[in-house]
Design a protein around this motif. Structure first.
Motif, PDB file in Angstrom:
ATOM      1  N   UNK A 162       0.624  -0.911   0.230  1.00  0.00           N
ATOM      2  CA  UNK A 162      -0.159   0.135  -0.544  1.00  0.00           C
ATOM      3  C   UNK A 162       0.978   1.276   0.081  1.00  0.00           C
ATOM      4  N   UNK A 163       0.025   2.106  -0.971  1.00  0.00           N
ATOM      5  CA  UNK A 163       1.026   3.682  -1.157  1.00  0.00           C
ATOM      6  C   UNK A 163       0.370   4.783  -0.809  1.00  0.00           C
ATOM      7  N   UNK A 164       0.503   5.718   0.002  1.00  0.00           N
ATOM      8  CA  UNK A 164      -0.112   6.797   0.829  1.00  0.00           C
ATOM      9  C   UNK A 164       0.486   8.092  -0.524  1.00  0.00           C
ATOM     10  N   UNK A 165      -0.251   8.128  -1.425  1.00  0.00           N
ATOM     11  CA  UNK A 165      -0.378   9.355  -2.356  1.00  0.00           C
ATOM     12  C   UNK A 165      -0.335  10.950  -1.144  1.00  0.00           C
ATOM     13  N   UNK A 166       0.777  11.949  -0.803  1.00  0.00           N
ATOM     14  CA  UNK A 166       1.247  12.555   0.359  1.00  0.00           C
ATOM     15  C   UNK A 166       1.249  13.621  -0.178  1.00  0.00           C
ATOM     16  N   UNK A 167       0.522  14.165  -0.571  1.00  0.00           N
ATOM     17  CA  UNK A 167       1.051  16.391  -1.150  1.00  0.00           C
ATOM     18  C   UNK A 167       1.222  17.137  -0.027  1.00  0.00           C
ATOM     19  N   UNK A 168       0.930  16.585   1.027  1.00  0.00           N
ATOM     20  CA  UNK A 168       0.567  17.383   2.722  1.00  0.00           C
ATOM     21  C   UNK A 168       1.868  17.067   3.901  1.00  0.00           C
ATOM     22  N   UNK A 169       2.930  16.390   2.913  1.00  0.00           N
ATOM     23  CA  UNK A 169       3.637  15.562   4.132  1.00  0.00           C
ATOM     24  C   UNK A 169       2.613  14.910   6.067  1.00  0.00           C
ATOM     25  N   UNK A 170       1.820  14.700   5.672  1.00  0.00           N
ATOM     26  CA  UNK A 170       0.969  14.288   6.415  1.00  0.00           C
ATOM     27  C   UNK A 170       0.999  12.773   6.871  1.00  0.00           C
ATOM     28  N   UNK A 171       1.711  11.783   6.208  1.00  0.00           N
ATOM     29  CA  UNK A 171       1.843  10.913   6.941  1.00  0.00           C
ATOM     30  C   UNK A 171       2.944  10.590   8.009  1.00  0.00           C
ATOM     31  N   UNK A 172       4.170  10.981   8.168  1.00  0.00           N
ATOM     32  CA  UNK A 172       4.945  11.447   9.252  1.00  0.00           C
ATOM     33  C   UNK A 172       5.136  11.812  10.112  1.00  0.00           C
ATOM     34  N   UNK A 173       3.788  13.258  10.177  1.00  0.00           N
ATOM     35  CA  UNK A 173       3.148  13.937  11.744  1.00  0.00           C
ATOM     36  C   UNK A 173       2.640  12.946  12.185  1.00  0.00           C
ATOM     37  N   UNK A 174       1.566  12.209  11.791  1.00  0.00           N
ATOM     38  CA  UNK A 174       0.754  11.210  11.550  1.00  0.00           C
ATOM     39  C   UNK A 174       0.897  10.282  12.362  1.00  0.00           C
ATOM     40  N   UNK A 175       2.189   9.250  11.891  1.00  0.00           N
ATOM     41  CA  UNK A 175       2.145   8.605  12.872  1.00  0.00           C
ATOM     42  C   UNK A 175       3.745   8.535  14.396  1.00  0.00           C
ATOM     43  N   UNK A 176       3.867  10.011  14.459  1.00  0.00           N
ATOM     44  CA  UNK A 176       4.216   9.981  15.280  1.00  0.00           C
ATOM     45  C   UNK A 176       3.957  10.363  16.563  1.00  0.00           C
ATOM     46  N   UNK A 177       1.835  10.827  16.416  1.00  0.00           N
ATOM     47  CA  UNK A 177       0.927  10.527  17.427  1.00  0.00           C
ATOM     48  C   UNK A 177      -0.019   9.193  16.963  1.00  0.00           C
ATOM     49  N   UNK A 178       0.263   8.849  16.019  1.00  0.00           N
ATOM     50  CA  UNK A 178      -0.670   7.490  15.675  1.00  0.00           C
ATOM     51  C   UNK A 178      -0.026   6.517  15.111  1.00  0.00           C
TER      52      UNK A 178
END
Length: 219
Positions: A162-178
């Motif tokens: 699975x691959x998230x198409x991330x246009x807003x640098x969402x994944x790394x920040x979300x992974x820190x908390x979730x």
């Protein structure tokens, strides 16, 4: 100097799955307009999608004479009882004299942020399940009614993960908390999830292309 793009004469009605990206465009000043959302994940409930879309379009018509509907045309609304009833048919019924209503010319939310060709490049020949930030953030709504059996039926075909198409640098920040949510999703889907940055340029251009022709000519 080119005129600054302005959506001030428009209101936007969008699928809630696109909230993360559209919020960033609003926060950065690209979208200087009001955005009305339907709930995320309504592709699984066409009747509710039609109800919410019509309701939000009625609200938008009270705000502006020009409206952009941020929805895909091919996969976001599928009416199994009436194959001729499409999302464009719903929008057409909401049109009236003096109003401009246009839908973003894409197939789905993936196409909003990365073209078919771009996704093929990212896949590198592998069979990848793509998603956007909203698919993870609103997972409970996007996959409403799904259990492990549904996951086992749908996800194993994606042998490349699975691959998230991330246009807003969402994944790394979300992974820190979730991080537990991401691990839980990967366990549930049996797919490792990674993210690739794709930028917001495509989404910006998709929105500009949906503007009225006279407004585009003035850009």
């Amino acid at each position: 100097m080119a005129r600054k793009i302005s959506f001030a004469d428009y209101s936007i009605v969008a699928c809630g799955t696109m909230i993360p990206e559209l919020n960033v465009l609003k926060e950065t000043g690209f979208l200087d307009t009001q955005i009305l959302y339907t709930a995320p994940g309504l592709h699984q409930d066409p009747n509710e999608l039609e109800r919410q879309l019509s309701k939000q379009l009625e609200k938008a018509k009270k705000l502006t004479k020009k409206i952009i509907v941020v929805y895909g045309g091919k996969y976001c609304y599928i009416n199994m009882r009436d194959s001729y009833r499409t999302i464009d048919a719903i929008i057409e019924e909401m049109r009236e004299d003096g109003y401009y209503i246009a839908r973003t010319e894409v197939e789905n939310c993936l196409d909003m942020v990365a073209s078919v060709e771009h996704r093929a490049e990212l896949a590198e020949g592998k069979k990848i399940w793509f998603c956007t930030p909203g698919w993870l953030k609103y997972r409970d709504q996007v996959f409403k009614g799904w259990d492990k059996a549904n996951a086992n039926e749908n996800f194993p075909q994606y042998t490349g993960g699975a691959m998230m198409l991330d246009p807003i640098d969402f994944f790394d920040a979300y992974a820190m908390e979730h991080v537990e949510e991401i691990l839980d999703f990967s366990d549930w889907s049996s797919l490792p999830l990674e993210a690739r940055s794709v930028g917001l340029e495509r989404l910006q251009n998709v929105l500009i292309d949906a503007m009225a022709e006279d407004d585009r000519k003035r850009l």
